[in-house]
Design an enzyme around this catalytic site. Sequence first.
Site, mmCIF file in Angstrom:
data_model
loop_
_atom_site.group_PDB
_atom_site.id
_atom_site.type_symbol
_atom_site.label_atom_id
_atom_site.label_comp_id
_atom_site.label_asym_id
_atom_site.label_seq_id
_atom_site.Cartn_x
_atom_site.Cartn_y
_atom_site.Cartn_z
ATOM 1 N N ARG A 12 0.842 -1.204 0.000
ATOM 2 C CA ARG A 12 0.000 0.000 0.000
ATOM 3 C C ARG A 12 0.872 1.246 0.000
ATOM 4 O O ARG A 12 1.824 1.335 0.775
ATOM 5 C CB ARG A 12 -0.923 0.009 1.230
ATOM 6 C CG ARG A 12 -2.148 0.874 1.039
ATOM 7 C CD ARG A 12 -3.102 0.748 2.197
ATOM 8 N NE ARG A 12 -3.568 -0.613 2.433
ATOM 9 C CZ ARG A 12 -4.606 -0.920 3.196
ATOM 10 N NH1 ARG A 12 -5.288 0.037 3.786
ATOM 11 N NH2 ARG A 12 -4.965 -2.172 3.387
ATOM 12 N N SER A 101 -8.045 -0.144 -0.238
ATOM 13 C CA SER A 101 -9.040 -0.319 0.815
ATOM 14 C C SER A 101 -9.666 1.022 1.200
ATOM 15 O O SER A 101 -10.261 1.690 0.378
ATOM 16 C CB SER A 101 -8.405 -1.017 2.017
ATOM 17 O OG SER A 101 -9.361 -1.317 3.001
ATOM 18 N N HIS A 102 -9.473 1.442 2.461
ATOM 19 C CA HIS A 102 -10.113 2.661 2.964
ATOM 20 C C HIS A 102 -9.188 3.869 2.921
ATOM 21 O O HIS A 102 -9.577 4.946 3.397
ATOM 22 C CB HIS A 102 -10.557 2.429 4.412
ATOM 23 C CG HIS A 102 -9.405 2.191 5.346
ATOM 24 N ND1 HIS A 102 -8.799 0.963 5.445
ATOM 25 C CD2 HIS A 102 -8.738 3.005 6.188
ATOM 26 C CE1 HIS A 102 -7.811 1.043 6.324
ATOM 27 N NE2 HIS A 102 -7.753 2.274 6.786
ATOM 28 N N LYS A 111 -3.413 -6.539 -2.628
ATOM 29 C CA LYS A 111 -3.523 -7.634 -1.678
ATOM 30 C C LYS A 111 -3.269 -8.925 -2.444
ATOM 31 O O LYS A 111 -3.877 -9.163 -3.493
ATOM 32 C CB LYS A 111 -4.908 -7.648 -1.026
ATOM 33 C CG LYS A 111 -5.177 -6.398 -0.191
ATOM 34 C CD LYS A 111 -6.558 -6.403 0.442
ATOM 35 C CE LYS A 111 -6.775 -5.134 1.261
ATOM 36 N NZ LYS A 111 -8.119 -5.088 1.896
ATOM 37 N N ASP A 237 -16.657 -0.325 3.495
ATOM 38 C CA ASP A 237 -15.443 0.427 3.159
ATOM 39 C C ASP A 237 -15.200 0.406 1.655
ATOM 40 O O ASP A 237 -15.989 -0.160 0.888
ATOM 41 C CB ASP A 237 -14.241 -0.096 3.947
ATOM 42 C CG ASP A 237 -13.653 -1.373 3.371
ATOM 43 O OD1 ASP A 237 -14.400 -2.160 2.761
ATOM 44 O OD2 ASP A 237 -12.434 -1.593 3.535
ATOM 45 N N ASP A 239 -13.305 -1.104 -0.496
ATOM 46 C CA ASP A 239 -13.195 -2.314 -1.314
ATOM 47 C C ASP A 239 -14.103 -3.438 -0.820
ATOM 48 O O ASP A 239 -13.984 -4.580 -1.264
ATOM 49 C CB ASP A 239 -11.747 -2.788 -1.399
ATOM 50 C CG ASP A 239 -11.179 -3.236 -0.060
ATOM 51 O OD1 ASP A 239 -11.641 -2.740 0.982
ATOM 52 O OD2 ASP A 239 -10.260 -4.076 -0.049
ATOM 53 N N ASP A 241 -14.531 -5.096 2.068
ATOM 54 C CA ASP A 241 -14.189 -6.190 2.983
ATOM 55 C C ASP A 241 -14.385 -5.819 4.451
ATOM 56 O O ASP A 241 -14.141 -6.627 5.336
ATOM 57 C CB ASP A 241 -12.764 -6.702 2.734
ATOM 58 C CG ASP A 241 -11.677 -5.650 2.951
ATOM 59 O OD1 ASP A 241 -12.003 -4.517 3.356
ATOM 60 O OD2 ASP A 241 -10.495 -5.967 2.697
ATOM 61 N N ARG A 242 -14.848 -4.584 4.722
ATOM 62 C CA ARG A 242 -15.104 -4.175 6.112
ATOM 63 C C ARG A 242 -16.504 -3.612 6.244
ATOM 64 O O ARG A 242 -16.998 -2.916 5.345
ATOM 65 C CB ARG A 242 -14.068 -3.147 6.578
ATOM 66 C CG ARG A 242 -12.676 -3.728 6.656
ATOM 67 C CD ARG A 242 -11.727 -2.870 7.449
ATOM 68 N NE ARG A 242 -11.518 -1.568 6.844
ATOM 69 C CZ ARG A 242 -11.871 -0.411 7.394
ATOM 70 N NH1 ARG A 242 -12.513 -0.380 8.545
ATOM 71 N NH2 ARG A 242 -11.625 0.716 6.781
ATOM 72 N N HIS A 324 -13.329 -5.972 9.667
ATOM 73 C CA HIS A 324 -13.056 -7.224 8.968
ATOM 74 C C HIS A 324 -13.732 -8.363 9.743
ATOM 75 O O HIS A 324 -13.445 -8.566 10.923
ATOM 76 C CB HIS A 324 -11.545 -7.500 8.910
ATOM 77 C CG HIS A 324 -10.789 -6.625 7.974
ATOM 78 N ND1 HIS A 324 -10.796 -6.803 6.606
ATOM 79 C CD2 HIS A 324 -9.972 -5.565 8.199
ATOM 80 C CE1 HIS A 324 -10.015 -5.899 6.030
ATOM 81 N NE2 HIS A 324 -9.509 -5.125 6.975
#
Length: 462
Positions: A12, A101-102, A111, A237, A239, A241-242, A324
């Site tokens: 990242r 992600s966020h 990832k 979020d 992407d 996943d949260r 998550h």
Amino acid sequence: MNESIFRQYDIRGRESNDELNISSLELIGRAYGTYLARKGIETVVIGNDSRSTSEKFREAAIKGLVSTGRKVINIGTVMTPMMSWAQFYFKTGGGIMITASHNPKGWNGAKLADGFASTLGGKELKGLYKMILDNDLEEHDGGGVRKENIKKEYIKDLSSRVNVEKKFKIVVNTGNGTAGLFAPDLLRTIGCEVVERYTKPDADFPNYTPNPADTKMMEDTAKVVLENKADFGFAFDGDGDRLGMVDEVGQIVWPDKFSIFLSRLVLENKSAAKIIYDVKSSKALPEDIEAHGGEAVMAPTGHSNIKRIMKKEKAELGAELSGHIFLKHNYYGFDDASMAAVSLVQYFSEQNKSVSELEAETPQYISSPGYTAETPDDKKFGTVKEVTEEFKKEGYAVIDIDGARVNFEELEGWGLVRVSNTGPNLTLRFEAKTEENLKKIEQIFREKLSRYDFVSKEWVAG
């Protein structure tokens, strides 16, 4: 290429000449393709989120993968869990998701899967960086690319795994992130009435960064719930996943609290199951797990850590304060906000009480939000190590599996300081039985950190 982008859980960094760009993504694709080749994995799934650079970064990574002879399945713009799901669907241990992600606008990342329901962690990611530095990269013929659209099959699979007995009115806030393309359709498929909030993807994130750990996103979700008299609201979020949640009266239900309901759902079907929770989570979660016959196991924060420990402990559920949620029971064991959401809908449909009434029956603590204190990457690790040792020397009970979670028995609470593995920050959280004691614990940590002039005195919630 700056080594700092190879972080603890994923790659990242900023979209820039020395961090993430087309050249660096091609090299990452070549390194990951080499890693897969040496493990005998021929096929790799690749997807991307809806950030402005993600498609061209995906294409660069594909170029690198193909150069190593990998057969690439391009699933296009998807949520991160859909990439993990596609590994099972296409039966391959290789997978790469282009996403930050966020993180705010201007960031991106990757990832990388390490088999099924597992991702490369810090040691392996540093290994990829060394491969790039040493030009230890393989070239093979036989690579190629094909495109697949998995949305229909993904929604069909998840909706078939739950049984929803009531129709709920639900707010779905995706903060202009990628989940807006999928989450509303999934929830409608299981019979929910959906009120959409910022579900059109926009890489500029014009309202706020899609991050359920951020009170701004959650407070806005609560406002829309109240305006529409909804039964509850979900926030996803960037992407997908949260997960975040608010109840029908607009109160934020943090993930360590709504995971209580998920753990009860699991334990109803599999008594004495092991459930993993991260070091940032409220004491309410392990207390409720154990009260319902389960075994609670604390783990370091981070999706790669949770997945690793879930496999080791053969756990049925993993929960992280950031949102998550990893369901092995009735699913595959990776973090998927959509699967967590439909599972919560099922649990609530089986109850005769509102979400706020159910929450009132759980163990009660006063918890702070998660805070971040900006700290340079090259100094944050040493700072946490020093503070951890100082607490130990002062006689406190310290859990040091991830930073320092310090128990204050006389204050009926705990405090935590740890390194953020996704940015130049320390992260902190506090909990106690009373507001007064919560403030006392926070003040102890503020005094500890005040002598470090490079640690920001302004702590940001979220």
